[in-house]
Design a protein around this motif. Structure first.
Motif, PDB file in Angstrom:
ATOM      1  N   CYS A   1     -45.049 -15.797  27.606  1.00  0.00           N
ATOM      2  CA  CYS A   1     -44.871 -17.212  27.261  1.00  0.00           C
ATOM      3  C   CYS A   1     -45.522 -18.103  28.322  1.00  0.00           C
ATOM      4  O   CYS A   1     -45.301 -17.904  29.522  1.00  0.00           O
ATOM      5  CB  CYS A   1     -43.386 -17.532  27.161  1.00  0.00           C
ATOM      6  SG  CYS A   1     -43.082 -19.263  26.739  1.00  0.00           S
TER       7      CYS A   1
ATOM      8  N   HIS B   1     -44.759 -20.942  29.196  1.00  0.00           N
ATOM      9  CA  HIS B   1     -43.801 -21.781  29.911  1.00  0.00           C
ATOM     10  C   HIS B   1     -43.355 -21.105  31.204  1.00  0.00           C
ATOM     11  O   HIS B   1     -43.772 -21.511  32.276  1.00  0.00           O
ATOM     12  CB  HIS B   1     -42.600 -22.103  29.000  1.00  0.00           C
ATOM     13  CG  HIS B   1     -41.522 -22.877  29.692  1.00  0.00           C
ATOM     14  ND1 HIS B   1     -40.194 -22.724  29.411  1.00  0.00           N
ATOM     15  CD2 HIS B   1     -41.585 -23.807  30.675  1.00  0.00           C
ATOM     16  CE1 HIS B   1     -39.481 -23.529  30.188  1.00  0.00           C
ATOM     17  NE2 HIS B   1     -40.312 -24.209  30.956  1.00  0.00           N
ATOM     18  N   GLN B   2     -42.569 -20.046  31.114  1.00  0.00           N
ATOM     19  CA  GLN B   2     -42.099 -19.379  32.343  1.00  0.00           C
ATOM     20  C   GLN B   2     -42.224 -17.865  32.244  1.00  0.00           C
ATOM     21  O   GLN B   2     -41.422 -17.132  32.805  1.00  0.00           O
ATOM     22  CB  GLN B   2     -40.667 -19.797  32.663  1.00  0.00           C
ATOM     23  CG  GLN B   2     -40.577 -21.232  33.153  1.00  0.00           C
ATOM     24  CD  GLN B   2     -39.183 -21.634  33.587  1.00  0.00           C
ATOM     25  OE1 GLN B   2     -38.202 -20.951  33.308  1.00  0.00           O
ATOM     26  NE2 GLN B   2     -39.093 -22.760  34.256  1.00  0.00           N
ATOM     27  N   ARG B   3     -43.231 -17.412  31.474  1.00  0.00           N
ATOM     28  CA  ARG B   3     -43.629 -16.000  31.453  1.00  0.00           C
ATOM     29  C   ARG B   3     -42.605 -15.061  30.841  1.00  0.00           C
ATOM     30  O   ARG B   3     -42.536 -13.881  31.196  1.00  0.00           O
ATOM     31  CB  ARG B   3     -43.972 -15.510  32.869  1.00  0.00           C
ATOM     32  CG  ARG B   3     -44.879 -16.439  33.643  1.00  0.00           C
ATOM     33  CD  ARG B   3     -46.262 -15.896  33.761  1.00  0.00           C
ATOM     34  NE  ARG B   3     -47.094 -16.156  32.620  1.00  0.00           N
ATOM     35  CZ  ARG B   3     -47.957 -17.167  32.545  1.00  0.00           C
ATOM     36  NH1 ARG B   3     -48.088 -18.006  33.516  1.00  0.00           N
ATOM     37  NH2 ARG B   3     -48.703 -17.316  31.475  1.00  0.00           N
ATOM     38  N   ALA B   4     -41.798 -15.556  29.918  1.00  0.00           N
ATOM     39  CA  ALA B   4     -40.877 -14.671  29.194  1.00  0.00           C
ATOM     40  C   ALA B   4     -41.665 -13.714  28.305  1.00  0.00           C
ATOM     41  O   ALA B   4     -42.798 -13.991  27.937  1.00  0.00           O
ATOM     42  CB  ALA B   4     -39.949 -15.508  28.316  1.00  0.00           C
TER      43      ALA B   4
ATOM     44  N   TRP C   1     -36.378 -17.141  25.759  1.00  0.00           N
ATOM     45  CA  TRP C   1     -35.755 -17.764  26.932  1.00  0.00           C
ATOM     46  C   TRP C   1     -35.374 -19.222  26.696  1.00  0.00           C
ATOM     47  O   TRP C   1     -34.244 -19.609  26.930  1.00  0.00           O
ATOM     48  CB  TRP C   1     -36.677 -17.662  28.152  1.00  0.00           C
ATOM     49  CG  TRP C   1     -36.692 -16.301  28.779  1.00  0.00           C
ATOM     50  CD1 TRP C   1     -36.096 -15.158  28.291  1.00  0.00           C
ATOM     51  CD2 TRP C   1     -37.321 -15.929  30.005  1.00  0.00           C
ATOM     52  NE1 TRP C   1     -36.336 -14.114  29.133  1.00  0.00           N
ATOM     53  CE2 TRP C   1     -37.075 -14.546  30.198  1.00  0.00           C
ATOM     54  CE3 TRP C   1     -38.071 -16.619  30.942  1.00  0.00           C
ATOM     55  CZ2 TRP C   1     -37.558 -13.858  31.306  1.00  0.00           C
ATOM     56  CZ3 TRP C   1     -38.548 -15.931  32.047  1.00  0.00           C
ATOM     57  CH2 TRP C   1     -38.291 -14.568  32.221  1.00  0.00           C
ATOM     58  N   HIS C   2     -36.287 -20.067  26.280  1.00  0.00           N
ATOM     59  CA  HIS C   2     -35.969 -21.500  26.151  1.00  0.00           C
ATOM     60  C   HIS C   2     -36.328 -22.070  24.794  1.00  0.00           C
ATOM     61  O   HIS C   2     -36.313 -23.286  24.607  1.00  0.00           O
ATOM     62  CB  HIS C   2     -36.675 -22.320  27.242  1.00  0.00           C
ATOM     63  CG  HIS C   2     -36.502 -21.756  28.612  1.00  0.00           C
ATOM     64  ND1 HIS C   2     -37.517 -21.091  29.267  1.00  0.00           N
ATOM     65  CD2 HIS C   2     -35.424 -21.726  29.432  1.00  0.00           C
ATOM     66  CE1 HIS C   2     -37.071 -20.676  30.461  1.00  0.00           C
ATOM     67  NE2 HIS C   2     -35.812 -21.046  30.581  1.00  0.00           N
ATOM     68  N   GLY C   3     -36.714 -21.239  23.873  1.00  0.00           N
ATOM     69  CA  GLY C   3     -36.850 -21.690  22.489  1.00  0.00           C
ATOM     70  C   GLY C   3     -38.149 -22.380  22.124  1.00  0.00           C
ATOM     71  O   GLY C   3     -38.252 -22.927  21.026  1.00  0.00           O
ATOM     72  N   TRP C   4     -39.152 -22.392  23.001  1.00  0.00           N
ATOM     73  CA  TRP C   4     -40.421 -22.978  22.564  1.00  0.00           C
ATOM     74  C   TRP C   4     -40.956 -22.158  21.404  1.00  0.00           C
ATOM     75  O   TRP C   4     -40.804 -20.931  21.379  1.00  0.00           O
ATOM     76  CB  TRP C   4     -41.433 -22.974  23.699  1.00  0.00           C
ATOM     77  CG  TRP C   4     -41.117 -23.943  24.798  1.00  0.00           C
ATOM     78  CD1 TRP C   4     -39.926 -24.554  25.041  1.00  0.00           C
ATOM     79  CD2 TRP C   4     -42.018 -24.392  25.818  1.00  0.00           C
ATOM     80  NE1 TRP C   4     -40.028 -25.350  26.160  1.00  0.00           N
ATOM     81  CE2 TRP C   4     -41.290 -25.267  26.651  1.00  0.00           C
ATOM     82  CE3 TRP C   4     -43.342 -24.125  26.114  1.00  0.00           C
ATOM     83  CZ2 TRP C   4     -41.869 -25.884  27.755  1.00  0.00           C
ATOM     84  CZ3 TRP C   4     -43.923 -24.732  27.207  1.00  0.00           C
ATOM     85  CH2 TRP C   4     -43.189 -25.609  28.013  1.00  0.00           C
TER      86      TRP C   4
HETATM   87  S1  FES Z   1     -40.282 -18.962  29.050  1.00  0.00           S
HETATM   88 FE1  FES Z   1     -40.758 -19.275  26.995  1.00  0.00          FE
HETATM   89  S2  FES Z   1     -39.843 -21.144  26.500  1.00  0.00           S
HETATM   90 FE2  FES Z   1     -39.393 -20.854  28.579  1.00  0.00          FE
END
Ligand code: FES
Length: 155
Positions: A44, A46-49, A81-84
């Protein structure tokens, strides 16, 4: 030059299913969306999920608050992780919940004599580290082919 990787037979990946494989040192999710195959980097922006482990769903769009429609069912990947949300076909970000936060107001708790006792964060207290400005970069996508009932990814 692109490398060719055989993933599995089409029978092993029916519509709605995914498989996550390691190719050339990259974790990659291969998805069957209504008989079309797509490959996305399992990462991801965003934060590499591990994005490709997220729920496959649809998304909402609205021209105004009274007209909300459900669309792209089975084509949207929601980060665990955060729903993006990302379009599986293109890797584009379609929804970042941090950009659409509810309006918040300043609040304070006052003691009986009217003095401020404590304050809460006016921004709703989001400390997730999300970048609230600008556009998100899309997730990397890879070319997928079906050759002789084999799903093949090129990267
Ligand atoms: S790591 Fe994917 S939405 Fe935050």
């Amino acid at each position: 030059m692109e490398k060719r990787f055989e993933i599995c037979s089409t029978d092993e990946l029916p519509p709605g299913d995914r498989t996550i494989v390691e190719l050339n040192g990259h974790s990659i999710g291969v998805f069957n969306v209504d008989g079309e195959y797509y490959a996305l980097k399992n990462d991801c922006p965003h934060q590499r999920a591990p994005l490709c482990m997220g729920k496959v769903t649809g998304t909402t769009s609205a021209t105004d608050p009274e007209n909300v429609e459900w669309k792209d069912d089975g084509q949207i990947l929601r980060c665990p992780w955060h729903g993006w949300e990302f379009d599986i076909a293109t890797g584009e970000s379609v929804f970042n919940p941090h950009k659409v936060r509810a309006r918040s107001f300043d609040t304070a708790v006052e003691s009986a004599d009217g003095e401020p006792a404590e304050e809460s964060a006016p921004d709703g207290g989001c400390d997730c580290g999300a970048n609230l400005e600008g556009e998100q970069s899309p997730v990397d996508t890879y070319a997928v082919d079906v050759e002789d009932k084999q799903i093949v990814v090129y990267l």
